[in-house]
Design an enzyme around this catalytic site. Structure first.
Site, PDB file in Angstrom:
ATOM      1  N   ASP A  54       0.878  -1.177   0.000  1.00  0.00           N
ATOM      2  CA  ASP A  54       0.000   0.000   0.000  1.00  0.00           C
ATOM      3  C   ASP A  54       0.908   1.218   0.000  1.00  0.00           C
ATOM      4  O   ASP A  54       2.133   1.106   0.175  1.00  0.00           O
ATOM      5  CB  ASP A  54      -0.888   0.000   1.259  1.00  0.00           C
ATOM      6  N   SER A  55       0.284   2.403  -0.156  1.00  0.00           N
ATOM      7  CA  SER A  55       1.072   3.636  -0.105  1.00  0.00           C
ATOM      8  C   SER A  55       1.517   3.961   1.317  1.00  0.00           C
ATOM      9  O   SER A  55       2.377   4.819   1.501  1.00  0.00           O
ATOM     10  CB  SER A  55       0.219   4.793  -0.624  1.00  0.00           C
ATOM     11  N   CYS A 112      -4.127  -1.437  -2.017  1.00  0.00           N
ATOM     12  CA  CYS A 112      -4.303   0.000  -2.204  1.00  0.00           C
ATOM     13  C   CYS A 112      -5.263   0.151  -3.380  1.00  0.00           C
ATOM     14  O   CYS A 112      -4.971  -0.310  -4.487  1.00  0.00           O
ATOM     15  CB  CYS A 112      -2.944   0.625  -2.529  1.00  0.00           C
ATOM     16  N   GLU A 153      -2.981   9.210   8.161  1.00  0.00           N
ATOM     17  CA  GLU A 153      -1.541   8.943   8.328  1.00  0.00           C
ATOM     18  C   GLU A 153      -0.983   9.763   9.496  1.00  0.00           C
ATOM     19  O   GLU A 153      -0.009   9.391  10.124  1.00  0.00           O
ATOM     20  CB  GLU A 153      -0.761   9.263   7.043  1.00  0.00           C
ATOM     21  N   CYS A 181     -10.971   2.821  -0.084  1.00  0.00           N
ATOM     22  CA  CYS A 181      -9.582   3.149   0.233  1.00  0.00           C
ATOM     23  C   CYS A 181      -9.275   2.358   1.493  1.00  0.00           C
ATOM     24  O   CYS A 181     -10.070   2.373   2.438  1.00  0.00           O
ATOM     25  CB  CYS A 181      -9.442   4.651   0.488  1.00  0.00           C
TER      26      CYS A 181
HETATM   27  N1  DGL Z   1      -4.835   3.019   0.942  1.00  0.00           N
HETATM   28  C1  DGL Z   1      -4.764   3.642  -0.348  1.00  0.00           C
HETATM   29  C2  DGL Z   1      -6.002   3.311  -1.166  1.00  0.00           C
HETATM   30  O1  DGL Z   1      -6.639   2.301  -0.877  1.00  0.00           O
HETATM   31  C3  DGL Z   1      -4.469   5.079  -0.081  1.00  0.00           C
HETATM   32  C4  DGL Z   1      -4.158   5.879  -1.188  1.00  0.00           C
HETATM   33  C5  DGL Z   1      -3.309   7.064  -1.036  1.00  0.00           C
HETATM   34  O2  DGL Z   1      -2.148   6.940  -0.660  1.00  0.00           O
HETATM   35  O3  DGL Z   1      -3.800   8.125  -1.423  1.00  0.00           O
HETATM   36  O4  DGL Z   1      -6.344   3.964  -2.119  1.00  0.00           O
END
Ligand code: DGL
Length: 274
Positions: free
Chosen positions: A6-7, A69, A148, A180
């Site tokens: 994920d990010s 993600c 975050e 998300c």
């Molecule tokens: N958890 C990511 C998602 O499901 C987050 C995205 C982001 O970093 O903007 O889209």
């Protein structure tokens, strides 16, 4: 090993559910914290980051990849599947399927990052399953940075959630996709604001369930993972590895809070554990 990326910390909601549903398989997590949020970046950039994340997880020994993600899945899943030979599971498919099954009034809301909403991937997947569904999408670009930062219950976060959900309330949806993987961390706020009659569909839960049935039906992959991890017993969660491309105090606190135990984050940039 099951590789998950994920990010940032959002995919940990998926990893946590996978730990519970498939405790016999070791996990390798990568959170690309140095580049979060993905959802406000261009598809080209997200695709490049996603490739790097898959390469990293494969180098660490992953045999299956979970794109935990929605923003990465929405923009890069087709490319990743053509470029890599390992199985790649995304968070969107199982979630869209569950939402379509759940709705009775055929009015489904989606909240996600800008990249996910602009990709239209949920609308396409739901319409393929049931063309009669009406879809109402809302991009919520401010939520990922707030999460975050660990602002899960702050007054400012409540105000922003309210602002994003007000238009969806007017559409009388009966199902809301948390599109998300960060958003399950705001479930109580979102449920309160959207109303208790609306069912929230959590992409982390649906993806973990999908993975479980995929593994149950893929003996060649599971025997391979088991062979390499003969000492792996169910509930030996400390064997799971968590890598991040940057590490900050709020991130560490959030990771510990998600799992309910101390998570050793391995910072790939600093080469130190935090
Ligand atoms: N958890 C990511 C998602 O499901 C987050 C995205 C982001 O970093 O903007 O889209």
């Amino acid at each position: 090993m099951i590789g998950i990326f994920d990010s940032g910390v959002g995919g940990m909601t998926v990893a946590k559910t996978i730990e519970q549903v498939c405790p016999q398989y070791p996990l390798l997590y990568f959170g690309d914290v140095a580049h979060t949020p993905y959802g406000s970046k261009s598809p080209e950039t997200i695709i490049n980051y996603s490739r790097r994340n898959v390469d990293f997880l494969l180098r660490q020994g992953a045999e299956i990849i979970i794109v935990a993600c929605n923003s990465a899945a929405a923009t890069s899943i087709n490319k990743l599947r053509t470029e890599y030979s390992v199985p790649i599971i995304d968070v969107v498919t199982a979630t869209a399927s569950k939402a379509t099954e759940n709705t009775t009034n055929k009015r489904i809301g989606i909240i996600g990052t800008r990249a996910t909403v602009q990709s239209d991937i949920y609308t396409q997947q739901i319409k393929q399953r049931n063309p009669a569904c009406q879809i109402y999408s809302q991009a919520c670009p401010l939520l990922v940075p707030l999460i975050e930062e660990g602002w899960l219950n702050k007054r400012e976060t409540k105000m922003i959630v309210r602002r994003y959900l007000t238009p969806l309330r007017r559409h009388q949806i009966d199902t809301l996709i948390l599109g998300c993987t960060h958003y399950p961390l705001l479930t109580p706020l979102i449920q309160k604001r959207i109303g208790k009659k609306v069912r929230l569909i959590d992409s982390s839960i649906e993806t973990a369930r999908y993975l479980q049935s995929f593994l149950d039906n893929s003996p060649e992959i599971t025997s391979n993972i088991r062979k390499k991890n003969t000492n792996q017993q169910p509930h030996h969660f400390e064997k799971n590895l968590f890598f991040v491309s940057d590490s900050t105090p709020p991130l560490r606190k959030l990771a510990n809070g998600i799992f309910g135990r101390k998570i050793n984050l391995i910072n790939t940039n600093a080469n130190t554990n935090t």
